[in-house]
Design a protein around this motif. Sequence first.
Motif, mmCIF file in Angstrom:
data_model
loop_
_atom_site.group_PDB
_atom_site.id
_atom_site.type_symbol
_atom_site.label_atom_id
_atom_site.label_comp_id
_atom_site.label_asym_id
_atom_site.label_seq_id
_atom_site.Cartn_x
_atom_site.Cartn_y
_atom_site.Cartn_z
ATOM 1 N N GLU A 62 0.829 -1.201 0.000
ATOM 2 C CA GLU A 62 0.000 0.000 0.000
ATOM 3 C C GLU A 62 0.867 1.257 0.000
ATOM 4 O OE1 GLU A 62 -3.402 0.423 -0.068
ATOM 5 O OE2 GLU A 62 -3.476 -1.711 -0.575
ATOM 6 N N LEU A 63 1.928 1.234 0.781
ATOM 7 C CA LEU A 63 2.827 2.388 0.806
ATOM 8 C C LEU A 63 3.487 2.591 -0.556
ATOM 9 C CD1 LEU A 63 4.545 1.879 4.289
ATOM 10 C CD2 LEU A 63 2.728 3.502 3.706
ATOM 11 N N ARG A 64 3.889 1.489 -1.182
ATOM 12 C CA ARG A 64 4.504 1.590 -2.514
ATOM 13 C C ARG A 64 3.539 2.220 -3.523
ATOM 14 N NH1 ARG A 64 4.852 -3.985 -5.355
ATOM 15 N NH2 ARG A 64 2.607 -3.555 -5.222
ATOM 16 N N ASP A 65 2.294 1.814 -3.463
ATOM 17 C CA ASP A 65 1.335 2.230 -4.498
ATOM 18 C C ASP A 65 0.637 3.548 -4.208
ATOM 19 O OD1 ASP A 65 1.935 -0.152 -5.772
ATOM 20 O OD2 ASP A 65 0.178 -1.216 -4.988
ATOM 21 N N HIS A 66 0.528 3.921 -2.901
ATOM 22 C CA HIS A 66 -0.348 5.037 -2.581
ATOM 23 C C HIS A 66 0.260 6.117 -1.693
ATOM 24 C CE1 HIS A 66 -3.535 2.769 -4.460
ATOM 25 N NE2 HIS A 66 -3.383 1.766 -3.603
ATOM 26 N N SER A 67 1.462 5.922 -1.155
ATOM 27 C CA SER A 67 2.009 6.947 -0.274
ATOM 28 C C SER A 67 2.259 8.250 -1.032
ATOM 29 C CB SER A 67 3.322 6.468 0.355
ATOM 30 O OG SER A 67 3.881 7.511 1.157
ATOM 31 N N THR A 68 1.951 9.358 -0.359
ATOM 32 C CA THR A 68 2.218 10.675 -0.957
ATOM 33 C C THR A 68 3.477 11.314 -0.369
ATOM 34 O OG1 THR A 68 0.795 11.730 0.709
ATOM 35 C CG2 THR A 68 -0.238 11.072 -1.374
ATOM 36 N N HIS A 69 4.113 10.635 0.610
ATOM 37 C CA HIS A 69 5.339 11.170 1.194
ATOM 38 C C HIS A 69 6.485 10.987 0.198
ATOM 39 C CE1 HIS A 69 8.719 11.829 3.856
ATOM 40 N NE2 HIS A 69 7.904 12.187 4.827
ATOM 41 N N PRO A 70 7.191 12.048 -0.155
ATOM 42 C CA PRO A 70 8.207 11.934 -1.214
ATOM 43 C C PRO A 70 9.323 10.942 -0.894
ATOM 44 C CG PRO A 70 8.332 14.068 -0.084
ATOM 45 C CD PRO A 70 7.058 13.439 0.337
ATOM 46 N N THR A 71 9.770 10.879 0.356
ATOM 47 C CA THR A 71 10.842 9.949 0.706
ATOM 48 C C THR A 71 10.355 8.507 0.643
ATOM 49 O OG1 THR A 71 11.837 11.612 2.154
ATOM 50 C CG2 THR A 71 12.526 9.324 2.483
ATOM 51 N N VAL A 72 9.142 8.269 1.092
ATOM 52 C CA VAL A 72 8.560 6.922 1.032
ATOM 53 C C VAL A 72 8.381 6.492 -0.419
ATOM 54 C CG1 VAL A 72 6.575 5.484 1.672
ATOM 55 C CG2 VAL A 72 7.413 7.247 3.247
ATOM 56 N N ARG A 73 7.864 7.382 -1.231
ATOM 57 C CA ARG A 73 7.680 7.070 -2.656
ATOM 58 C C ARG A 73 9.022 6.762 -3.321
ATOM 59 N NH1 ARG A 73 3.019 8.751 -5.369
ATOM 60 N NH2 ARG A 73 4.275 9.341 -7.162
ATOM 61 N N SER A 74 10.045 7.566 -3.024
ATOM 62 C CA SER A 74 11.363 7.352 -3.618
ATOM 63 C C SER A 74 11.944 6.013 -3.218
ATOM 64 C CB SER A 74 12.321 8.478 -3.193
ATOM 65 O OG SER A 74 11.902 9.719 -3.706
ATOM 66 N N PHE A 75 11.763 5.635 -1.943
ATOM 67 C CA PHE A 75 12.297 4.365 -1.457
ATOM 68 C C PHE A 75 11.641 3.194 -2.180
ATOM 69 C CE2 PHE A 75 12.342 0.668 1.272
ATOM 70 C CZ PHE A 75 13.620 0.659 1.787
ATOM 71 N N PHE A 76 10.339 3.165 -2.199
ATOM 72 C CA PHE A 76 9.619 2.020 -2.766
ATOM 73 C C PHE A 76 9.684 1.970 -4.284
ATOM 74 C CE2 PHE A 76 7.668 1.727 1.453
ATOM 75 C CZ PHE A 76 7.680 0.348 1.633
ATOM 76 N N ARG A 77 9.934 3.091 -4.916
ATOM 77 C CA ARG A 77 10.030 3.110 -6.371
ATOM 78 C C ARG A 77 11.471 3.196 -6.870
ATOM 79 N NH1 ARG A 77 4.637 6.592 -8.182
ATOM 80 N NH2 ARG A 77 3.236 5.587 -6.649
ATOM 81 N N ARG A 78 12.416 3.116 -5.920
ATOM 82 C CA ARG A 78 13.836 3.134 -6.233
ATOM 83 C C ARG A 78 14.219 4.335 -7.080
ATOM 84 N NH1 ARG A 78 16.334 -2.417 -8.083
ATOM 85 N NH2 ARG A 78 18.171 -1.285 -7.330
ATOM 86 N N GLU A 79 13.744 5.497 -6.651
ATOM 87 C CA GLU A 79 14.026 6.742 -7.350
ATOM 88 C C GLU A 79 15.046 7.552 -6.571
ATOM 89 O OE1 GLU A 79 9.458 7.265 -9.091
ATOM 90 O OE2 GLU A 79 10.169 8.472 -7.402
ATOM 91 N N ALA A 80 15.907 8.246 -7.265
ATOM 92 C CA ALA A 80 16.883 9.109 -6.601
ATOM 93 C C ALA A 80 16.163 10.258 -5.916
ATOM 94 C CB ALA A 80 17.884 9.656 -7.617
ATOM 95 N N ALA A 81 16.666 10.603 -4.728
ATOM 96 C CA ALA A 81 16.028 11.707 -3.983
ATOM 97 C C ALA A 81 16.300 13.034 -4.649
ATOM 98 C CB ALA A 81 16.565 11.720 -2.558
#
Length: 256
Positions: free
Chosen positions: A237-256
């Motif tokens: 759920e966090l991977r698909d729906h979190s709006t927190h930028p750090t959480v989204r970056s972590f679960f989507r393996r995106e550079a901060a």
Amino acid sequence: MSDAPGPDTPAVIEARDLTARFGSNTLFRHVSFDVRRGEVFVILGGSGCGKSSLLKLMIGLVPPAEGRVGILGTDVWSTEGAARLALLKRLGVMWQQGALFGSQTLLENVEMPLAEHTRLPAAARAEVARAKLGLVGLSEAADRLPSEISGGMLKRAGIARALALDPPILFLDEPSAGLDPITSAGLDALIRDLSRSLGTTFVVVTHELASILAIGDRCIMLDKEAKGMIAEGDPRELRDHSTHPTVRSFFRREAA
């Protein structure tokens, strides 16, 4: 996950307003969460956020600067003497590298908690230890030394030793660290199977994204910059729906 314990499942761990501080360095502050009986609960986050320190605080190795931890109805840091020892015997721990004794066979390593904390005769201890090794797929390796087995087998042996006293709660520190993807996936499957077949509660510290999504029923995420907890819930759920930028970056393996 569909077979995960539900929200009405009783909590076996209650953490309230935990703060970890070493000298002038505060790792995290005001961290609160519950761990439900029978679930795989993951503590995640980037390097240096305090994941392993939180684990040590929970199992009684490092005192919190503030806050409290209750495990199985007992306050970890206000309990002393025989009561504290009785509580700690109900917790199993697997450290990052397995922490096995190199001069002892796997069987002897798993027997050690039984020799120290029970009055079982030698034959019974060996029988129990072989059964635990069988649970993690190491029956054929019982007489080998740690230097004679692979990294993945070392992790499995560490879990077998943590299971020796049949604890209701197991803590695993970075179980997939240093393993190749196939071996890591096999270890993830083992953790899931043990959780469901034994009803054991697992608290897993990791930053391995594939493992988090494979085994985690629920998770909390710590963040070094925020010095605290920035997310809690089902990792998918966090991977698909979190709006927190750090959480989204972590679960989507995106550079901060």
